[in-house]
Design a protein around this motif. Structure first.
Motif: not given
Length: 407
Positions: A104-121
């Motif tokens: 699946l693809v999680v839309i941008e609005e349901h994510t949070e970029p993290l300072p270390d380059g990872r992403v929180r779903i």
């Protein structure tokens, strides 16, 4: 005299679709397809993202929130270099291919970029993935012969690689105006003269329906000149529209000239008002309509008889005309022995229509049509009042086809 509906049926029985021509795709809109077209690719051609977001594996977002490492960014026009693996995701744009292993693809609005380059779903919703071939499979016929080509069909044909296609040829139309009283637009009418209205009305009617038409000028009421102009149209066009000269007056010479040119008259005179003198004939190279000289009559006859014939010749499926139903706002009566067509204004009333009669001074009153959207059909000896449900034939060229059974 024959009825409107019988005359329409007789005209349609005499015409057939014309030959096929091959055209570039960008010239195909408004035509009818003359071949089956199959896709040369799967659509979509790869699994692709329906949204901007992150391609993930379902098991990695089973518990939320979840933090994932971003492998790469993939935009439309590029292709993923790496498949997904546990704890990894790929940022994708709308229309971009998704990497192998995507659930699946999680839309941008349901994510949070993290300072270390990872992403929180934060939330995982719909799949947002369009699978390869879910719309069209390679080799599948996407459009069949006889399908009218609108802009959406042109877009589909582009998607399946149809650079050139076969369509039914549209009929060529020639317009001949007749009458000693007529002058061209560039001249001011002298005593007893009027401007040529019907040529321009007919050219506009043809073009608004998607058919090109050519004016062959004004013929004087003289048999030799009339014969020459009509023959010019018969030799160069599939359909000739002759305006005026079809009634029973001293200078109504068209029927006699047509007989001399070998035209077989299918019908002449229709039980309708306006438009009684309408004539339809056929010859070895095409068909011919003789239309009444009064401008309102010309428009009525075109909508009822000419337009459906042109459409059938162009390959469209044309069925029985089913007039629009509307509630009458006013009174109308017909004391004559012909079906009357009275101009009206169509008004939206919820999901239906209301028809308000438009004042008219008769079949020469072209100004009345600028205030009208259609014609109320009033039967022989019929009286209609406010609230009666009436039949309306649309004035807008081309709209009648929306109410044709099978059209």
């Amino acid at each position: 005299m024959i009825s409107i509906w019988e005359a329409r049926r007789m005209a349609l029985e005499e015409v057939r679709p014309l030959g096929e021509v091959e055209v570039p795709l960008d010239e195909a809109v408004g035509h009818v397809l003359a071949e089956d077209v199959a896709s040369d690719v799967d659509l979509p051609p790869f699994d692709r993202s329906a949204m901007d977001g992150y391609a993930v594996r379902a098991e990695d977002v089973g518990e939320l929130p979840a933090v994932l490492e971003v492998l790469e960014d993939v935009s439309a026009g590029s292709f993923p270099r790496m498949p997904l693996s546990p704890g990894k995701c790929t940022r994708v744009m709308t229309g971009a291919p998704v990497p192998e292993g995507t659930d699946l693809v999680v839309i941008e609005e349901h994510t949070e970029p993290l300072p270390d380059g990872r992403v929180r779903i934060l939330k995982a919703g719909k799949e947002n993935v369009c699978l390869r071939g879910e719309e069209v499979r390679k080799g599948e016929v996407v459009l069949r012969r006889g399908h009218p080509l609108r802009p959406p069909e042109v877009g589909l044909l582009a998607a399946v690689g149809a650079e050139r296609i076969k369509v039914f040829r549209k009929p060529k139309v020639a317009v001949v105006a007749t009458g000693d009283e007529l002058v061209d637009l560039g001249k001011f009418p002298g005593p007893g003269q009027i401007r040529d209205v019907n040529t321009h009305s007919l050219l506009a009617l043809c073009r608004s329906c998607g058919f090109e038409a050519e004016s062959l000028g004004i013929s004087r009421d003289e048999p030799g000149e009339l014969r020459r102009r009509i023959k010019l149209g018969m030799d160069g066009a599939d359909v000739v529209l002759v305006s005026a000269g079809v009634s029973v007056g001293k200078y109504d010479l068209v029927p006699e000239v047509l007989e001399g040119l070998g035209v077989r008259i299918v019908f002449h005179n229709v039980a309708m008002k306006p438009g009684k003198p309408t004539l339809f004939g056929v010859h070895s190279r095409g068909v011919l309509f003789g239309l009444p000289g009064n401008p309102v009559s010309t428009v009525v006859a075109f909508l009822l008889f000419v337009e459906p014939a042109l459409r059938k010749m162009a390959g469209f499926e044309v069925g029985e005309l089913l007039p629009l139903k509307a509630v009458l706002d006013g009174k109308l009566s017909n004391r004559g022995d012909r079906t009357a067509l009275r101009p009206c204004r169509l008004l939206r009333d919820g999901e239906g229509w209301r028809a308000a009669p438009v004042q008219s001074h008769g079949s020469a009153d072209i100004a009345s049509l600028s205030r009208a959207d259609g014609f109320v059909v009033v039967g022989e000896g019929e009286s209609l009042g406010p609230g009666d449900v009436v039949d309306v034939i649309s004035l807008e060229a081309g709209c009648s086809r929306l109410r044709e059974a099978g059209g």
